[in-house]
Design a protein around this motif. Structure first.
Motif, PDB file in Angstrom:
ATOM      1  N   THR A 199       0.828  -1.207   0.000  1.00 29.37           N
ATOM      2  CA  THR A 199       0.000   0.000   0.000  1.00 29.37           C
ATOM      3  C   THR A 199       0.866   1.261   0.000  1.00 29.37           C
ATOM      4  O   THR A 199       0.585   2.227  -0.728  1.00 29.37           O
ATOM      5  N   GLU A 200       1.941   1.240   0.813  1.00 30.16           N
ATOM      6  CA  GLU A 200       2.840   2.402   0.849  1.00 30.16           C
ATOM      7  C   GLU A 200       3.524   2.617  -0.499  1.00 30.16           C
ATOM      8  O   GLU A 200       3.629   3.755  -0.984  1.00 30.16           O
ATOM      9  N   ALA A 201       4.004   1.527  -1.108  1.00 27.16           N
ATOM     10  CA  ALA A 201       4.659   1.634  -2.412  1.00 27.16           C
ATOM     11  C   ALA A 201       3.689   2.146  -3.475  1.00 27.16           C
ATOM     12  O   ALA A 201       4.044   2.989  -4.310  1.00 27.16           O
ATOM     13  N   GLU A 202       2.471   1.649  -3.441  1.00 31.99           N
ATOM     14  CA  GLU A 202       1.481   2.122  -4.404  1.00 31.99           C
ATOM     15  C   GLU A 202       1.174   3.599  -4.191  1.00 31.99           C
ATOM     16  O   GLU A 202       0.953   4.343  -5.154  1.00 31.99           O
ATOM     17  N   GLY A 203       1.164   4.055  -2.925  1.00 28.64           N
ATOM     18  CA  GLY A 203       0.942   5.470  -2.644  1.00 28.64           C
ATOM     19  C   GLY A 203       2.056   6.341  -3.208  1.00 28.64           C
ATOM     20  O   GLY A 203       1.794   7.389  -3.806  1.00 28.64           O
ATOM     21  N   LYS A 204       3.306   5.916  -2.993  1.00 30.67           N
ATOM     22  CA  LYS A 204       4.431   6.673  -3.548  1.00 30.67           C
ATOM     23  C   LYS A 204       4.381   6.696  -5.074  1.00 30.67           C
ATOM     24  O   LYS A 204       4.640   7.733  -5.702  1.00 30.67           O
ATOM     25  N   LYS A 205       4.079   5.551  -5.664  1.00 27.40           N
ATOM     26  CA  LYS A 205       3.982   5.487  -7.125  1.00 27.40           C
ATOM     27  C   LYS A 205       2.898   6.425  -7.628  1.00 27.40           C
ATOM     28  O   LYS A 205       3.094   7.145  -8.619  1.00 27.40           O
ATOM     29  N   ARG A 206       1.786   6.466  -6.946  1.00 28.19           N
ATOM     30  CA  ARG A 206       0.700   7.334  -7.355  1.00 28.19           C
ATOM     31  C   ARG A 206       1.089   8.804  -7.223  1.00 28.19           C
ATOM     32  O   ARG A 206       0.734   9.634  -8.080  1.00 28.19           O
TER      33      ARG A 206
END
Length: 297
Positions: A199-206
């Protein structure tokens, strides 16, 4: 007269009739059976099954027929049972089950099985072990409803020859040993940690994607502004070119001279600027502008 004399005169001659009446009463009492709504009676004649009496008034042959079994047809619940089972991925589980049934054909129940409760318990235990042995632990937890349906169907087929109807078969709980519980808890915590990282990685990617979109939008708007400015300059140049083509070079020189005069006026209009230093060709610009203006008039 004493009682003995009265008995001898009235009862003595009629003793046969009295005995016959008593016999008839006894036969009627022995031949009538009133069966409660919640029961069925199994009747034997000389040791063999004769009939099954349902609720209400029933008649049997006295002294030949005899009620051997009184069977309740109410729904019954077996005591909750717990049995061990091993899943297809070799995990030991303890399954707690509960079974409800009722007797619908007492003659089969009486003559084909001795211990009904014990037989049903053994059948359910075997079916549960067989069904769980085909599943992995996760499937047992997730597909409990399908497991219950399979157990109920197979139990109903097995006990049909005993005159029994299984109304409900439930799996109340599936328990694990301490070691398996600990391993599953560790796996659950690891899965939660993995999901948090994802979830954190997806947030940064977004966030990066949104920033890139913003930069792209800004660049596009700046390019549009430059294109509009360039179009305006090109239009102004085109207008000047058209004016030169239509009026000749003198028109352009006239416009330049007017701009120079306007610039000098703006320079002299400021506060504290009464003294103005003019370039060497300023007077020439005024003269050119005056001459052109005079020539146009």
């Amino acid at each position: 007269m004493d009682l003995q004399t009265i008995f001898a005169e009235f009862v003595g001659p009629n003793i046969v009739y009295l005995l016959l009446a008593a016999f008839i009463i006894i036969c009627i009492m022995a031949g009538v059976r009133i069966v409660p709504q919640s029961e069925k009676y199994v009747v034997e004649r000389l040791g063999r099954l004769k009939s099954v009496l349902g609720p209400g008034i029933n008649f049997i042959v006295p002294f030949l027929d005899k009620v051997r079994h009184k069977v309740s047809i109410l729904e019954r619940q077996l005591p909750n049972m717990t049995q061990d089972a091993i899943t297809s991925d070799n995990v030991l589980v303890q399954v707690e089950t509960s079974v409800f049934y009722r007797i619908i054909e007492p003659e089969k129940t009486v003559y084909r099985i001795r211990d009904v409760d014990g037989a049903i318990s053994t059948t359910v235990a075997g079916i549960v072990r067989s069904e769980i042995g085909r599943m992995e632990l996760d499937q047992v937890q997730a597909n409990r409803s399908s497991l219950i349906a399979a157990v109920r169907e197979q139990v109903a087929q097995q006990v049909d020859d005993w005159g029994i109807e299984v109304t409900r078969a439930e799996i109340l709980d599936v328990n694990l040993d301490a070691a398996t519980r600990s391993a599953m808890l560790q796996q659950l915590n690891a899965e939660r940690a993995r999901r948090a990282l994802v979830t954190e990685a997806e947030g940064k990617k977004r966030a990066v994607e949104l920033q890139a979109d913003a930069d792209l939008y800004s660049a596009e708007q700046e390019a549009k502004a430059r294109r509009v400015s360039a179009d305006a300059e090109a239009y102004a140049t085109q207008v000047v070119a058209v004016a030169i083509a239509e009026n000749g070079l003198e028109a352009a020189q006239y416009q330049v001279a007017l701009k120079q005069v306007e610039a000098l006026n703006a320079l002299g209009a400021g506060e504290g600027k009464q003294t103005i230093v003019l370039p060497a060709n300023a007077l020439e610009a005024f003269g050119n502008a005056f001459n052109m203006l005079k020539g146009k008039s």
